[in-house]
Design a protein around this motif. Structure first.
Motif, short mmCIF file in Angstrom:
data_model
loop_
_atom_site.label_atom_id
_atom_site.label_comp_id
_atom_site.label_asym_id
_atom_site.label_seq_id
_atom_site.Cartn_x
_atom_site.Cartn_y
_atom_site.Cartn_z
N PRO A 161 -57.06 5.63 27.80
CA PRO A 161 -56.22 6.83 27.71
C PRO A 161 -55.30 7.03 28.90
CG PRO A 161 -58.46 7.31 27.01
CD PRO A 161 -58.48 5.92 27.58
N GLN A 162 -55.69 6.50 30.06
CA GLN A 162 -54.85 6.67 31.25
C GLN A 162 -53.52 5.91 31.13
OE1 GLN A 162 -57.22 5.48 34.60
NE2 GLN A 162 -58.55 7.27 34.49
N SER A 206 -49.56 11.91 28.43
CA SER A 206 -50.10 13.14 27.85
C SER A 206 -48.95 14.06 27.47
CB SER A 206 -51.02 13.85 28.85
OG SER A 206 -52.09 13.01 29.21
N THR A 207 -49.17 14.86 26.45
CA THR A 207 -48.17 15.83 26.01
C THR A 207 -48.40 17.15 26.74
OG1 THR A 207 -48.11 14.80 23.83
CG2 THR A 207 -47.19 17.01 24.03
N GLN A 215 -52.14 22.60 33.00
CA GLN A 215 -52.97 21.73 32.17
C GLN A 215 -52.13 21.01 31.12
OE1 GLN A 215 -52.95 24.97 32.03
NE2 GLN A 215 -53.00 25.75 29.93
N THR A 216 -52.62 19.88 30.66
CA THR A 216 -51.95 19.09 29.63
C THR A 216 -52.92 18.80 28.51
OG1 THR A 216 -52.53 17.02 30.73
CG2 THR A 216 -50.39 17.99 31.28
N ASP A 217 -52.36 18.48 27.34
CA ASP A 217 -53.19 18.07 26.21
C ASP A 217 -53.68 16.65 26.43
OD1 ASP A 217 -52.81 20.47 25.01
OD2 ASP A 217 -51.09 19.81 23.79
N ALA A 218 -54.61 16.22 25.61
CA ALA A 218 -55.13 14.87 25.68
C ALA A 218 -54.04 13.86 25.32
CB ALA A 218 -56.32 14.72 24.73
N PRO A 219 -54.11 12.65 25.86
CA PRO A 219 -53.09 11.64 25.52
C PRO A 219 -53.05 11.36 24.02
CG PRO A 219 -54.46 10.93 27.36
CD PRO A 219 -55.11 12.15 26.80
N VAL A 220 -51.88 11.07 23.53
CA VAL A 220 -51.71 10.72 22.12
C VAL A 220 -51.85 9.20 22.01
CG1 VAL A 220 -50.18 10.76 20.14
CG2 VAL A 220 -50.19 12.68 21.75
#
Length: 713
Positions: free
Chosen positions: A303-304, A308-309, A328-333
Motif C-alpha cells: 500500500p505504501q 492515498s486520496t 488525515q487521508t483515506d486508505a490507498p486505492v
C-alpha cells in the motif's frame, strides 16, 4: 540422378580445384621452392576452430522471374590462424524442390534430385583469425531466365584455403554450404505472431531488479519491442509482465514504466496469452471446469507504493471562512487484479495453447471463454493443408505454418547476420510452398517462445516476411476453411495431464497447510502462479517432467518448513515445572500454531494445548506446565502442532521425560536435617559458653572473697 554424384557433384569440383593447387605446388617444388605439407581438415590439434561458409542469393532467398540477382557469400575464420586465399564456386540445381520435406532434406542432408550448374565463381582473400570476408557475385539474367516459379537448391564451395603455421603441417579448409533460391512474383499476405514473455527467477512475478535488467537499453524486453517496432507483427503478450510492473506502483523502475508506456503506444495488433503463458490444452484435457487464474495478486501489493486520496474537508459556510484542510487521508486505492493484468487494445477470445489439442478440447475452450474461442494451432495439427483461417467441427482456428514458423524462429534467434540468411531463405521457401497449397489466402507464422532474442535479428526476421497492413481481425472475419484435426500424441498428453493433476493435488494440501498464516493467500497466490508457469507453452517437453518434479520437491520442503525439532531426554527434578519445547519456522511469514502435548503415562499431568506465534525464519521455545504424580520414572510426551483450524502441521514427535521428583523431597530432608543440627549445635554451644562464663565468674568471686578474709585475719 542426385546432386552428389562423383563426376558432377560439388565435391568433384572442389577436388578438381584442389588438384590444380597441388599441381601448382609441385611446380614450385621443381623450381626449388619448399612446399609445406597439407593435412586433412581438423588433423592439426593446434589449429582449433572452424571455417564457416554462408550463402544468400537474392533478397532473403527470393528473386523475381526473368531477372538477375546477386549472391552474397561470407567466409568466417573461427580458427586460431590466418585462412589463406582460396576459390569459391556457386551452383544452382534447376530441378525445383517439390515440398517442405524436400526443402528440409536439402538443407539438413544436402540431398536433392537433379544436376547443378555454375552460377559464378571468384577468388576469396585471406582471412585473419576471427574475421569474416564477404564476397558479392553477380548472377546474370541469362543464368535464371528460364527458371519457372519454384524453390531451387543452391550451394557454394570454398577450395584451396588452408590454415596453420606455414612451417608446419597446414590444415585443408575446403567447405560447402547449402541454401535455396525462391523464384516468385506472387505477393501473399503474411502475418507474424510474436510472443512476448519473461520468466522470473522465483517463478512468481518479476522483481524490481529483474525488471530493471529486462527493460534496460540492452534488456531482453526492450529488444522485443525494438524488434517489432515498425513492423506489422501481431504481439502475444504474457499479462504477468504488465502485472509485475503495475504491482510495484511508485516503486517500479522508471525503465519498466517507460517500457509499459511504449508497449501501449505501439500500433501493432495484440492479444493476451494466459497468465504465465499457461497451456490451455492440458487444462482442458485434465477436465478443469475453467481456466486456471492467479488466486489473487493483492498479496503482491505494498500500500505504501500507491498514492492515498486526500479526505474531503468540511464545506465552508456561505460567506464564511473555508474550513481548514484535514490532515488525515483515506486508505490507498489499490488496483484490482483485472486492472493489473489488462492488455490495452488486446483482441479478445484468442488462445495460443501447446500442441495436441483435440476437437473436444476446442469445445472446452469455447466454454472457458464463454462463447466462441479462436484457437491458434500449427499446420502439423491439421490433416492436409489449410489457410490461416479454418474451422474444425465448427470451432474457430487460426493456423500457423509449421515449417515456416520453425525456420523463421531460427532466423529470429540467430545473432550472426550471415548465418541468419540461410533460415530467412528457408522461410521464404516454405511460405512459397504454403501459398501454392492455399492460393489467394493469408498465411500466418508464429515464432517460438524465445525470451532472449536480439532486436536486430527479430526485426530482420519479421520484416523479411510480414505484410504491411496485415490485420488479424480481418483474417478472422474471412470465410474459414473446414479442416480435420490430426490425431494428437496421446502419450505426451497423458504425461502433462498427470503432472498438472499432481500439482493441483499438492496445491490442495498447501491450502490446508496455509491456515497457519494470517492470510493464507500469501502462500497460495504464489503457488498458483508457479503452477501456471510449470505448464507454460514455452516449457520444452524435454524439461517439463524435470521442472514439475523440482516444483513438487519444493512443495514438500514448504510443507515441512514448520516443525518440532528432535529433542534429547528432559530431566524433571521437581514435581511441578515448565518444560521448554522448540518449534522451528522456516517460512518467510509468521505462523500461528497450537502445540498439543499428551503423556504416554498417566503418572504425568501436562497442559494439553498451548497457542503460540512463531515469527518468520526463527525458532520459538514454548513452556508447557507439567506435574508429576510419582516420585520417579520415565514418561513419554507426544507433541503435535496444529493450525488454528485443526490441521495437523507436524507430529507426533515423542520427547522422553526422566522424572526425579523424590530428589526434591530428599534434598529438603537433608537440608532440613542439616539446619536442625546446625541450630541444635549452636544452642548447645551457646549454653556451654554461658555456663563456662558463669563458672569463671563464680570462681573469680570466690577468689576475691578468700583474699578479703585473709586480709582481715
Amino acid at each position: 540422378m542426385t546432386a552428389t554424384t562423383p563426376d558432377t557433384g560439388l565435391r568433384a569440383r572442389v577436388q578438381r580445384f584442389t588438384r590444380t593447387a597441388a599441381v601448382f605446388a609441385i611446380a614450385l617444388g621443381v623450381c626449388g621452392f619448399a612446399s609445406p605439407a597439407v593435412a586433412a581438415d581438423g588433423d592439426d590439434p593446434g589449429d582449433a576452430g572452424s571455417v564457416e561458409l554462408h550463402l544468400s542469393v537474392g533478397i532473403h532467398g527470393k528473386v523475381l522471374p526473368g531477372t538477375g540477382t546477386t549472391a552474397s557469400l561470407s567466409v568466417q575464420n573461427e580458427t586460431d590462424s590466418q585462412l589463406s586465399a582460396g576459390q569459391v564456386l556457386i551452383e544452382l540445381n534447376r530441378t525445383p524442390l517439390a515440398d517442405d520435406d524436400a526443402v528440409t532434406t536439402w538443407l539438413d542432408d544436402s540431398e536433392a534430385s537433379g544436376d547443378f550448374v555454375e552460377l559464378g565463381s571468384d577468388s576469396a582473400d585471406a582471412v585473419d583469425p576471427g574475421d569474416t570476408d564477404t564476397l558479392s557475385i553477380d548472377v546474370p539474367l541469362e543464368a535464371l531466365a528460364d527458371l519457372a516459379p519454384g524453390v531451387y537448391p543452391v550451394r557454394a564451395a570454398l577450395s584451396g584455403a588452408t590454415t596453420g603455421d606455414p612451417g608446419n603441417d597446414l590444415v585443408d579448409r575446403d567447405t560447402t554450404t547449402e541454401s535455396v533460391l525462391v523464384v516468385t512474383a506472387e505477393s501473399t499476405q503474411v502475418g507474424v505472431l510474436v510472443p512476448i514473455t519473461a520468466s522470473p527467477a522465483d517463478g512468481v512475478l518479476l522483481s524490481a531488479e529483474e525488471l530493471s535488467t529486462l527493460t534496460a537499453v540492452d534488456g531482453d524486453l526492450t529488444a522485443a519491442l525494438d524488434g517489432v517496432t515498425g513492423t506489422a507483427a501481431v504481439l502475444a503478450i504474457d499479462p504477468s509482465i504488465v502485472a509485475a510492473i503495475r504491482a510495484l506502483g511508485t516503486s517500479a523502475p522508471s525503465s519498466a514504466t517507460d517500457w509499459l508506456t511504449r508497449l501501449d503506444e505501439l500500433p501493432n495488433e495484440r492479444f493476451a496469452l494466459q497468465f504465465g503463458d499457461a497451456d490451455a490444452t492440458v487444462q482442458a484435457q485434465a477436465q478443469l471446469a475453467q481456466l486456471l487464474q492467479p488466486t489473487t495478486l493483492q498479496t503482491a501489493l505494498n500500500p505504501q507504493n500507491f498514492p492515498s486520496t486526500p479526505a474531503t474537508g468540511t464545506p465552508a459556510p456561505a460567506g464564511g471562512t473555508p474550513a481548514p484542510t484535514p490532515t488525515q487521508t483515506d486508505a490507498p486505492v489499490l488496483p484490482t487484479d483485472d486492472e493489473l493484468t489488462a492488455i490495452d487494445g488486446a483482441v479478445d477470445s484468442i488462445l495460443w495453447p501447446h500442441a495436441g489439442a483435440t476437437t473436444g478440447d476446442l469445445a472446452t475452450f469455447d466454454a472457458y471463454l464463454g462463447g466462441t474461442a479462436t484457437t491458434i494451432v500449427s499446420s502439423s495439427a491439421i490433416e492436409g493443408t489449410a489457410p490461416a483461417h479454418a474451422t474444425a467441427d465448427g470451432h474457430d482456428l487460426l493456423v500457423v505454418d509449421d515449417t515456416a514458423s520453425a525456420s523463421l524462429s531460427r532466423a529470429a534467434s540467430e545473432d550472426d547476420a550471415d548465418a541468419r540468411q540461410r533460415w530467412l531463405a528457408a522461410t521464404s521457401a516454405h511460405l512459397f510452398l504454403a501459398a501454392q497449397d492455399a492460393p489467394q489466402t493469408p498465411l500466418l507464422v508464429g515464432l517460438t517462445r524465445d525470451q532472449t532474442r536480439d532486436a536486430t535479428a527479430l526485426r530482420e526476421a519479421v520484416g523479411a516476411v510480414d505484410s504491411i497492413g496485415f490485420d488479424l481481425t480481418s483474417v478472422r472475419a474471412t470465410a474459414p476453411t473446414a479442416v480435420t484435426l490430426a490425431p494428437a500424441d496421446a502419450d505426451t498428453a497423458a504425461v502433462r495431464v498427470a503432472a498438472l493433476q499432481s500439482l493441483l493435488a499438492d496445491e490442495g494440501t498447501l491450502a490446508t497447510f496455509a491456515t497457519i498464516l494470517t492470510d493464507p493467500q500469501l502462500l497460495l497466490s504464489r503457488e498458483r502462479i508457479r503452477v501456471l508457469r510449470e505448464i507454460a507453452v514455452g516449457v520444452p517437453d524435454a524439461k517439463f517432467s524435470e521442472n514439475v518434479q523440482a516444483h513438487r520437491d519444493a512443495t514438500d520442503d514448504t510443507l515441512h518448513a514448520v516443525s518440532i525439532p528432535p529433542s534429547s531426554t528432559i530431566q524433571l527434578l521437581s514435581a511441578n515445572a515448565d518444560l521448554p519445547f522448540s518449534i522451528k519456522n522456516d517460512l518467510p511469514w509468521p505462523v500461528t500454531l497450537r502445540l498439543t502435548v499428551a503423556p504416554t503415562d498417566p503418572r504425568l499431568d501436562v497442559q494439553a494445548s498451548t497457542d503460540v506465534v512463531v515469527q518468520a525464519n526463527t525458532s520459538a521455545r514454548v513452556k508447557v506446565p507439567v506435574s508429576a504424580r510419582v516420585g520417579s520414572g520415565e514418561v513419554g510426551l507426544r507433541l503435535n502442532i496444529y493450525s488454528p483450524t485443526g490441521v495437523l502441521i507436524d507430529g507426533p514427535q515423542t520427547v522422553r521425560v526422566a522424572v526425579r521428583a523424590e530428589w526434591e523431597t530428599i534434598g529438603l530432608i537433608i537440608f532440613g536435617s542439616l539446619a536442625v543440627l546446625l541450630i541444635v549445635g549452636g544452642v548447645v554451644r551457646t549454653v556451654h559458653r554461658r555456663r563456662r562464663a558463669a563458672a569463671e565468674e563464680e570462681e573469680a568471686a570466690e577468689t576475691v572473697e578468700q583474699g578479703a578474709t585473709t586480709s582481715d585475719e
